[in-house]
Design an enzyme around this catalytic site. Structure first.
Site, PDB file in Angstrom:
ATOM      1  N   ALA A   1       0.914  -1.093  -0.133  1.00 17.51           N
ATOM      2  CA  ALA A   1      -0.018  -0.041  -0.097  1.00 17.51           C
ATOM      3  C   ALA A   1       0.781   1.156  -0.081  1.00 17.51           C
ATOM      4  O   ALA A   1       1.971   1.212   0.139  1.00 17.51           O
ATOM      5  CB  ALA A   1      -0.869   0.108   1.039  1.00 17.51           C
ATOM      6  N   HIS A   2       0.204   2.321   0.134  1.00 20.46           N
ATOM      7  CA  HIS A   2       0.852   3.837  -0.213  1.00 20.46           C
ATOM      8  C   HIS A   2       1.616   4.008   0.879  1.00 20.46           C
ATOM      9  O   HIS A   2       1.496   3.584   2.155  1.00 20.46           O
ATOM     10  CB  HIS A   2      -0.115   4.873  -0.282  1.00 20.46           C
ATOM     11  CG  HIS A   2      -1.153   4.977   0.632  1.00 20.46           C
ATOM     12  ND1 HIS A   2      -2.133   5.907   0.554  1.00 20.46           N
ATOM     13  CD2 HIS A   2      -1.297   4.313   1.895  1.00 20.46           C
ATOM     14  CE1 HIS A   2      -2.946   5.987   1.676  1.00 20.46           C
ATOM     15  NE2 HIS A   2      -2.541   5.067   2.289  1.00 20.46           N
ATOM     16  N   ASN A   3       3.058   4.678   0.747  1.00 16.20           N
ATOM     17  CA  ASN A   3       3.871   5.071   1.576  1.00 16.20           C
ATOM     18  C   ASN A   3       4.635   4.022   2.534  1.00 16.20           C
ATOM     19  O   ASN A   3       5.095   4.295   3.584  1.00 16.20           O
ATOM     20  CB  ASN A   3       3.329   6.308   2.594  1.00 16.20           C
ATOM     21  CG  ASN A   3       2.879   7.379   1.808  1.00 16.20           C
ATOM     22  OD1 ASN A   3       1.804   7.394   1.609  1.00 16.20           O
ATOM     23  ND2 ASN A   3       3.743   8.146   1.279  1.00 16.20           N
TER      24      ASN A   3
END
Length: 361
Positions: free
Chosen positions: A261-263
């Site tokens: 997922a993001h980051n």
């Protein structure tokens, strides 16, 4: 794949090790033609075999392999086993090395590199390449690829059929991207990487704010930055960051159908098996492993050298490196084993408590 034939002497010179005879014959020749690696039970006289685990030593009694990789620390005991078995001593040459499995990996790389089909460099006439893109002369762009504006592809890289590289994407040297991969704008893939079919890099992370029951999209403006020597399995997805970037470190290996997922940050030389899911803004350290179908919650920290067993659920940050297992909750593996044994005894314990209560009435 049909492997080229080469002499044992050529491989020995490049990879090192020593030759010996299972029967103690001091005269061992390195003038042996070899045409690939096969399991001991299927190998022929022109094949290289290996024994990485002594529990499979019985296969030495019947193998027809021309050369067998064996571990230095186990060679004498294997010779003694053959002597005690009173069976036929293999005519195979023993190639004695520090780690047969590691040699198998490196030798297989050598054979593939020297045997696989290599398409000519250049851009296929049915590829669509923006005039502002920079494609190295030695790179190959296959049919039906789409290469966006200001995108760069490095020397010797292979972009297979149907790949889409968005705008301002960078692909390093000697990276292979298999068919139907999509890389969104501004993402970076390093050198000597392998990206298997169906991978999506840089899709939006799952970011929404709630307004009176309705979801308001948060634009995802970060990138995905993938370092050198990374391998990404088929249909794996790596989301771009919301504000900052999603980072995949040097030498990371990701199996098929993983969701990053993001980051998220994944440290160098970490590895994850199939169907792992890592939620947003989690940091996974270097040299970690995550077993298949494990889930890692978001905004957590996992230290260097941590190993998470398959199907485990990591709900909170891990403070100390080690091996962790379980879902009720995640524990150090040795503690999880005790918990599992205790749970199995609960039914018996419940019966004993009931019986004791009846006696006390």
């Amino acid at each position: 794949m049909n492997f080229i034939e080469t002499k044992l002497s050529t491989l020995l010179e490049q990879f090192g090790g020593r030759l010996a005879s299972f029967g103690g014959d001091p005269a061992v020749s390195d003038d042996i033609p070899l045409a690939g690696i096969q399991p001991l039970e299927k190998a022929g006289i022109k094949h290289l075999g290996f024994i990485a685990n002594p529990k499979f030593r019985d296969q030495l009694l019947s193998t027809k392999a021309g050369v067998i990789l064996v571990r230095e620390s186990q060679f004498e005991s294997l010779c003694q086993f053959l002597k005690d078995s009173a069976g036929p001593v293999p005519t195979s040459v023993a190639w004695v090395v520090s780690d047969p499995y590691l040699y198998y990996a490196k030798l297989q790389q050598w054979w593939v590199a020297h045997s696989e089909f290599k398409p000519a460099p250049g851009i296929h006439p049915r590829a669509v390449v923006d005039p502002t893109a920079t494609i190295a002369p030695s790179a190959m762009i296959a049919a039906n690829c789409v290469i966006g504006a200001h995108t760069k592809v490095g020397e010797g890289s292979r972009i297979e059929a149907g790949v889409v590289l968005g705008n301002q994407v960078e692909v390093g040297a000697h990276t292979r991207i298999y068919p139907n991969v999509t890389v969104y704008d501004e993402c970076t893939i390093g050198s000597n990487c392998i990206v298997h079919a169906g991978v999506v890099i840089g899709a939006d992370g799952f970011g929404f704010a709630n307004e009176k029951g309705a979801w308001v999209k948060i634009p995802q403006v970060g990138r995905v930055l993938i370092a050198d020597h990374v391998e990404i399995g088929a249909n794996t997805t790596i989301d771009r960051g919301a504000l900052d970037d999603t980072l995949i470190g040097f030498g990371v290996k990701l199996d098929n159908q993983i969701q990053i997922a993001h980051n998220v940050t994944v440290g160098e030389h970490s590895a994850m098996a199939g169907c792992v899911g890592v939620a947003g803004s989690t940091s996974i350290g270097a040299r970690c492993t995550v077993g298949g179908a494990a889930m890692v919650f978001g905004h957590l920290n996992i230290p260097d050298g941590t190993h998470v067993s398959g199907a485990s659920v990591v709900m909170s940050s891990i403070k100390e490196p080690g091996a962790y297992t379980g879902i009720f909750p995640l524990q150090e593996h040795k503690d999880w084993e005790k918990t599992a044994v205790t749970l199995k005894q609960l039914l018996k314990l419940r019966g004993e408590v009931r019986e004791l209560k009846n006696k006390l009435k």
